[in-house]
Design a protein around this motif. Structure first.
Motif, PDB file in Angstrom:
ATOM      1  N   MET A   1       0.834  -1.211   0.000  1.00 16.76           N
ATOM      2  CA  MET A   1       0.000   0.000   0.000  1.00 16.76           C
ATOM      3  C   MET A   1       0.868   1.260   0.000  1.00 16.76           C
ATOM      4  N   ASP A   2       1.999   1.221   0.720  1.00 19.30           N
ATOM      5  CA  ASP A   2       2.895   2.383   0.730  1.00 19.30           C
ATOM      6  C   ASP A   2       3.423   2.668  -0.670  1.00 19.30           C
ATOM      7  N   PHE A   3       3.790   1.591  -1.389  1.00 19.33           N
ATOM      8  CA  PHE A   3       4.301   1.761  -2.750  1.00 19.33           C
ATOM      9  C   PHE A   3       3.222   2.347  -3.645  1.00 19.33           C
ATOM     10  N   LEU A   4       2.006   1.819  -3.538  1.00 18.44           N
ATOM     11  CA  LEU A   4       0.898   2.304  -4.370  1.00 18.44           C
ATOM     12  C   LEU A   4       0.577   3.757  -4.048  1.00 18.44           C
ATOM     13  N   THR A   5       0.590   4.104  -2.758  1.00 16.76           N
ATOM     14  CA  THR A   5       0.325   5.489  -2.359  1.00 16.76           C
ATOM     15  C   THR A   5       1.380   6.431  -2.920  1.00 16.76           C
ATOM     16  N   GLY A   6       2.640   6.060  -2.776  1.00 18.66           N
ATOM     17  CA  GLY A   6       3.727   6.880  -3.320  1.00 18.66           C
ATOM     18  C   GLY A   6       3.620   7.029  -4.817  1.00 18.66           C
ATOM     19  N   LEU A   7       3.262   5.944  -5.487  1.00 18.93           N
ATOM     20  CA  LEU A   7       3.134   5.969  -6.945  1.00 18.93           C
ATOM     21  C   LEU A   7       2.017   6.911  -7.372  1.00 18.93           C
ATOM     22  N   LEU A   8       0.892   6.845  -6.691  1.00 25.15           N
ATOM     23  CA  LEU A   8      -0.243   7.708  -7.028  1.00 25.15           C
ATOM     24  C   LEU A   8       0.081   9.187  -6.789  1.00 25.15           C
ATOM     25  N   ILE A   9       0.834   9.461  -5.733  1.00 26.98           N
ATOM     26  CA  ILE A   9       1.222  10.849  -5.446  1.00 26.98           C
ATOM     27  C   ILE A   9       2.159  11.369  -6.531  1.00 26.98           C
ATOM     28  N   VAL A  10       3.092  10.526  -6.989  1.00 31.74           N
ATOM     29  CA  VAL A  10       3.989  10.921  -8.074  1.00 31.74           C
ATOM     30  C   VAL A  10       3.216  11.122  -9.369  1.00 31.74           C
ATOM     31  N   VAL A  11       2.222  10.266  -9.621  1.00 37.00           N
ATOM     32  CA  VAL A  11       1.358  10.443 -10.800  1.00 37.00           C
ATOM     33  C   VAL A  11       0.654  11.793 -10.740  1.00 37.00           C
ATOM     34  N   LEU A  12       0.140  12.140  -9.560  1.00 38.93           N
ATOM     35  CA  LEU A  12      -0.504  13.443  -9.379  1.00 38.93           C
ATOM     36  C   LEU A  12       0.482  14.568  -9.670  1.00 38.93           C
ATOM     37  N   ALA A  13       1.715  14.417  -9.188  1.00 40.40           N
ATOM     38  CA  ALA A  13       2.752  15.434  -9.432  1.00 40.40           C
ATOM     39  C   ALA A  13       3.023  15.583 -10.927  1.00 40.40           C
ATOM     40  N   GLY A  14       3.070  14.468 -11.648  1.00 40.52           N
ATOM     41  CA  GLY A  14       3.312  14.510 -13.088  1.00 40.52           C
ATOM     42  C   GLY A  14       2.188  15.198 -13.837  1.00 40.52           C
ATOM     43  N   VAL A  15       0.943  14.931 -13.420  1.00 39.46           N
ATOM     44  CA  VAL A  15      -0.212  15.583 -14.055  1.00 39.46           C
ATOM     45  C   VAL A  15      -0.182  17.088 -13.794  1.00 39.46           C
ATOM     46  N   LEU A  16       0.137  17.470 -12.562  1.00 35.54           N
ATOM     47  CA  LEU A  16       0.229  18.893 -12.224  1.00 35.54           C
ATOM     48  C   LEU A  16       1.338  19.576 -13.008  1.00 35.54           C
ATOM     49  N   GLN A  17       2.508  18.916 -13.109  1.00 36.91           N
ATOM     50  CA  GLN A  17       3.639  19.489 -13.823  1.00 36.91           C
ATOM     51  C   GLN A  17       3.333  19.650 -15.309  1.00 36.91           C
ATOM     52  N   GLY A  18       2.642  18.668 -15.882  1.00 43.52           N
ATOM     53  CA  GLY A  18       2.310  18.742 -17.303  1.00 43.52           C
ATOM     54  C   GLY A  18       1.169  19.694 -17.615  1.00 43.52           C
ATOM     55  N   SER A  19       0.422  20.103 -16.595  1.00 41.44           N
ATOM     56  CA  SER A  19      -0.774  20.921 -16.815  1.00 41.44           C
ATOM     57  C   SER A  19      -0.637  22.366 -16.355  1.00 41.44           C
ATOM     58  N   PHE A  20       0.424  22.666 -15.569  1.00 39.94           N
ATOM     59  CA  PHE A  20       0.440  23.960 -14.890  1.00 39.94           C
ATOM     60  C   PHE A  20       0.429  25.148 -15.841  1.00 39.94           C
ATOM     61  N   PHE A  21       0.979  25.002 -17.049  1.00 41.12           N
ATOM     62  CA  PHE A  21       1.037  26.122 -17.984  1.00 41.12           C
ATOM     63  C   PHE A  21      -0.324  26.407 -18.631  1.00 41.12           C
ATOM     64  N   LEU A  22      -1.236  25.440 -18.564  1.00 38.19           N
ATOM     65  CA  LEU A  22      -2.523  25.557 -19.251  1.00 38.19           C
ATOM     66  C   LEU A  22      -3.334  26.793 -18.850  1.00 38.19           C
ATOM     67  N   PRO A  23      -3.515  27.087 -17.545  1.00 36.63           N
ATOM     68  CA  PRO A  23      -4.328  28.268 -17.187  1.00 36.63           C
ATOM     69  C   PRO A  23      -3.832  29.562 -17.816  1.00 36.63           C
ATOM     70  N   MET A  24      -2.530  29.696 -17.989  1.00 37.41           N
ATOM     71  CA  MET A  24      -1.968  30.925 -18.554  1.00 37.41           C
ATOM     72  C   MET A  24      -2.448  31.158 -19.984  1.00 37.41           C
ATOM     73  N   THR A  25      -2.774  30.084 -20.697  1.00 38.66           N
ATOM     74  CA  THR A  25      -3.195  30.223 -22.097  1.00 38.66           C
ATOM     75  C   THR A  25      -4.613  30.785 -22.221  1.00 38.66           C
ATOM     76  N   TYR A  26      -5.328  30.905 -21.095  1.00 42.80           N
ATOM     77  CA  TYR A  26      -6.709  31.388 -21.132  1.00 42.80           C
ATOM     78  C   TYR A  26      -6.880  32.808 -20.578  1.00 42.80           C
ATOM     79  N   THR A  27      -5.784  33.472 -20.224  1.00 40.85           N
ATOM     80  CA  THR A  27      -5.912  34.858 -19.775  1.00 40.85           C
ATOM     81  C   THR A  27      -6.324  35.751 -20.950  1.00 40.85           C
ATOM     82  N   LYS A  28      -6.993  36.847 -20.635  1.00 42.47           N
ATOM     83  CA  LYS A  28      -7.486  37.746 -21.687  1.00 42.47           C
ATOM     84  C   LYS A  28      -6.907  39.153 -21.524  1.00 42.47           C
ATOM     85  N   LYS A  29      -6.518  39.719 -22.647  1.00 39.46           N
ATOM     86  CA  LYS A  29      -5.978  41.086 -22.710  1.00 39.46           C
ATOM     87  C   LYS A  29      -4.755  41.276 -21.820  1.00 39.46           C
TER      88      LYS A  29
END
Length: 332
Positions: A1-29
């Motif tokens: 369970m510890d391994f699975l928990t750590g893996l899921l947290i790293v997956v979350l980190a990867g999704v956040l890292q790959g997505s963080f620039f997205l909000p900036m593309t929707y700013t206006k003016k």
């Protein structure tokens, strides 16, 4: 369970890292400088110090106990990383997420391992581990070539425009500067030791370094953006009719960016010795894939020839392969 928990947290980190620039593309003016100034202020300064103050008791007394020459060393690394962060932002703005992420994060994965190894244990390249690292670096060059080739094929003239060429150059440079946090932390281990001596837990002691490191990066990034905005007389756009939406988007971007670092750090601790073997390549590979998918979702490659999209996908797969080769090297 510890391994699975750590893996899921790293997956979350990867999704956040790959997505963080997205909000900036929707700013206006807002120009790029508006968004990047707000990001630097919120992520590198305010949120960064908010986390530091919440996780470290008496951080000011710890910093006061650090020798001046060591503080200067962290400052230099932070300033240099700050320049690289500017180049990252400009490259992503020029290339888009589908092309920018594979190149920058691919180089990030390689330099984050290769450069510290060269600095601290160059003899490793006489061993199998070092040879695998070098192989991973060479494979990454192939992947970057195909990503650049895909961009060329996307253009009807089959030639890179000057704008795209500049973006590619900035992406490569910013990828190399990504190893500076690793080097800065390695040279600053005495700061972690001082924090532990002041009663800070080993897992949180490194946050003292990040609070200083990212602060210096914020100074460089905010200063450059302010220079651009003052020169173009666009400061007033910070409070335009879209100010609430724009600042909210950049605040979300900031939380995702810094959250990915802390999530990965926590997940790597849970994974233990497998943190480098499984955690790091998973983080980088996921961020490449997620960033690429967001770019496609945003329509950055709509109308591009099928051959160009196929070449880009191949380049992304090669870069992921390079990351996995680096991961295998950690077994030796």
């Amino acid at each position: 369970m510890d391994f699975l928990t750590g893996l899921l947290i790293v997956v979350l980190a990867g999704v956040l890292q790959g997505s963080f620039f997205l909000p900036m593309t929707y700013t206006k003016k807002w120009q790029w400088a508006h968004s990047w100034f707000a990001f630097s202020l919120l992520a590198m300064l305010l949120v960064n110090w908010g986390i530091a103050l919440l996780t470290i008791n008496g951080i000011t007394s710890i910093i006061a106990a650090v020798p001046v020459q060591l503080l200067l060393l962290v400052a230099v690394f932070g300033l240099l990383w700050g320049i690289g962060a500017i180049l990252f932002g400009k490259a992503m703005d020029m290339l888009g997420m589908a092309l920018g992420y594979p190149i920058i994060m691919g180089i990030n994965a390689i330099t984050g391992t290769l450069v510290p190894a060269l600095v601290f244990s160059s003899s490793i390249f006489l061993e199998l581990k070092g040879l695998l690292i070098l192989l991973g670096a060479l494979v990454s060059v192939v992947g970057i070539y195909y990503c650049a080739r895909a961009s060329s094929q996307k253009d009807k003239s089959s030639k890179l425009s000057g704008y795209t060429t500049t973006g590619l150059i900035l992406a490569v440079i910013s990828g190399f500067t990504s190893c500076l946090p690793n080097l800065g932390a390695a040279f600053s281990q005495d700061i972690t030791r001082i924090a532990v001596e002041h009663g800070v837990g080993q897992a949180m002691a490194g946050n003292v370094i990040w609070s200083l490191f990212f602060t210096m990066g914020a100074i460089v990034n905010m200063g450059y953006c302010l220079f651009l905005l003052i020169r173009s007389k666009e400061l007033k756009a910070f409070v335009n009719e879209y100010k609430m939406m724009n600042w909210s988007l950049i605040f979300t971007m900031s939380l995702m960016w810094i959250g990915s670092f802390y999530a990965y750090g926590y997940g790597a601790v849970i994974l233990g010795d497998l943190g480098l073997v499984v955690g790091w390549p998973l983080l980088v590979s996921l961020s490449i894939v997620i960033g690429n998918l967001w770019g496609i979702f945003r329509g950055e490659w709509i109308g591009a020839p099928h051959k160009a999209r196929k070449t880009l996908n191949f380049g992304v797969l090669v870069l992921i392969g390079a990351v996995l080769i680096i991961a295998v090297s950690n077994r030796f």
